[in-house]
Design a protein around this motif. Structure first.
Motif, PDB file in Angstrom:
ATOM      1  N   LEU A  80       0.821  -1.049  -0.037  1.00 55.93           N
ATOM      2  CA  LEU A  80      -0.106   0.116  -0.120  1.00 55.93           C
ATOM      3  C   LEU A  80       0.735   1.359  -0.010  1.00 55.93           C
ATOM      4  O   LEU A  80       1.701   1.469   0.869  1.00 55.93           O
ATOM      5  CB  LEU A  80      -0.851  -0.013   1.349  1.00 55.93           C
ATOM      6  N   CYS A  82       0.803   4.423   0.672  1.00 59.21           N
ATOM      7  CA  CYS A  82       0.315   5.331   1.360  1.00 59.21           C
ATOM      8  C   CYS A  82       0.772   5.868   2.743  1.00 59.21           C
ATOM      9  O   CYS A  82       0.146   6.120   3.884  1.00 59.21           O
ATOM     10  CB  CYS A  82      -1.386   5.226   1.670  1.00 59.21           C
ATOM     11  N   ALA A  97      -7.025   2.694   4.342  1.00 60.42           N
ATOM     12  CA  ALA A  97      -6.546   1.917   2.950  1.00 60.42           C
ATOM     13  C   ALA A  97      -7.553   0.608   2.918  1.00 60.42           C
ATOM     14  O   ALA A  97      -8.151   0.337   1.949  1.00 60.42           O
ATOM     15  CB  ALA A  97      -5.250   1.896   2.780  1.00 60.42           C
TER      16      ALA A  97
END
Length: 236
Positions: A80, A82, A97
């Protein structure tokens, strides 16, 4: 089904730069036994039958991840992109997420990218001991050494009693809803348990062992290598 059998998801925040190692590349990508340091813990998490999926939270501009082959870790692993400026930011970013994929009561195990010597028995002990705990908890080790508090010139001010003192490790395991709520309100914490504590709750300490060390300084890489090499043939 979730009411009876909560699932277990791992989140590994790996957006940091690892400045204390003095290396050119982020600590989680330093070579350890021919693989990136983070590969070892991810492999154990992905192989653990207790864990349904493993999310590794990377910085938005991470260019190093794609240079390595992660395919042997199987379909459980998902990057991910992020990550945030701090560990808490990265974990919270990961929790946001995956919000659509997990139930509120599912367990989240957060593990340090820089703890490559995670073994399956660590995960198994944590999941087993916390299965019916209302709050959750973390792996930890009772402090064995005598502790000294220093002044600004590095002289001993006092000896700190070590009774009841534990050294926190990871994974740290809490329910999705509790962990997300705690981190939304306590963003300057250095681990998940601190956020849960700030919410007025008391995480349970599950005894781990010293092999689950955190790689912070260059010497730690050699220690980690020794542990992993000598653990071969045992339950990893």
């Amino acid at each position: 089904m979730h009411n009876f059998q909560p699932r277990h998801f791992a989140i590994v925040p790996a957006a940091g730069s690892g400045s204390r190692m003095g290396a050119a590349r982020p600590k989680q990508y330093l070579p350890l036994l021919g693989r990136p340091l983070i590969h070892h813990a991810l492999a154990v998490l992905c192989a653990a039958p207790e864990i349904d999926q493993v999310f590794v939270v990377l910085s938005v501009d991470d260019a190093e991840w794609a240079r390595h082959d992660w395919s042997m870790l199987g379909p459980k692993l998902r990057p991910l992109f992020c990550g945030g400026a701090t560990r808490a930011d990265s974990v919270l970013g990961g929790l946001r997420a995956i919000a659509g994929e997990v139930a509120q009561t599912d367990w989240i195990l957060v593990h340090d990218a820089a703890r490559p010597c995670l073994a399956h028995w660590h995960i198994e002990a944590l999941v087993r001991e916390l299965a019916h705990d209302e709050v959750g908890g973390l792996l930890a080790v009772p402090v064995a050494d005598t502790l000294k508090r220093a002044d600004e010139r590095r002289h001993v001010l006092q000896t700190v009693p070590r009774d009841s003192l534990w050294q926190a490790q990871t994974p740290q395991m809490f329910r999705y809803v509790m962990l997300r709520r705690a981190l939304e309100h306590a963003k300057d914490v250095t681990d998940e348990a601190s956020a849960i504590e700030a919410a007025g709750l008391r995480p349970r300490l599950v005894q781990g062992d010293a092999t689950n060390l955190k790689v912070t300084y260059p010497l730690d890489l050699h220690l980690a290598e020794w542990i992993l090499k000598h653990r071969q043939g045992h339950d990893r």
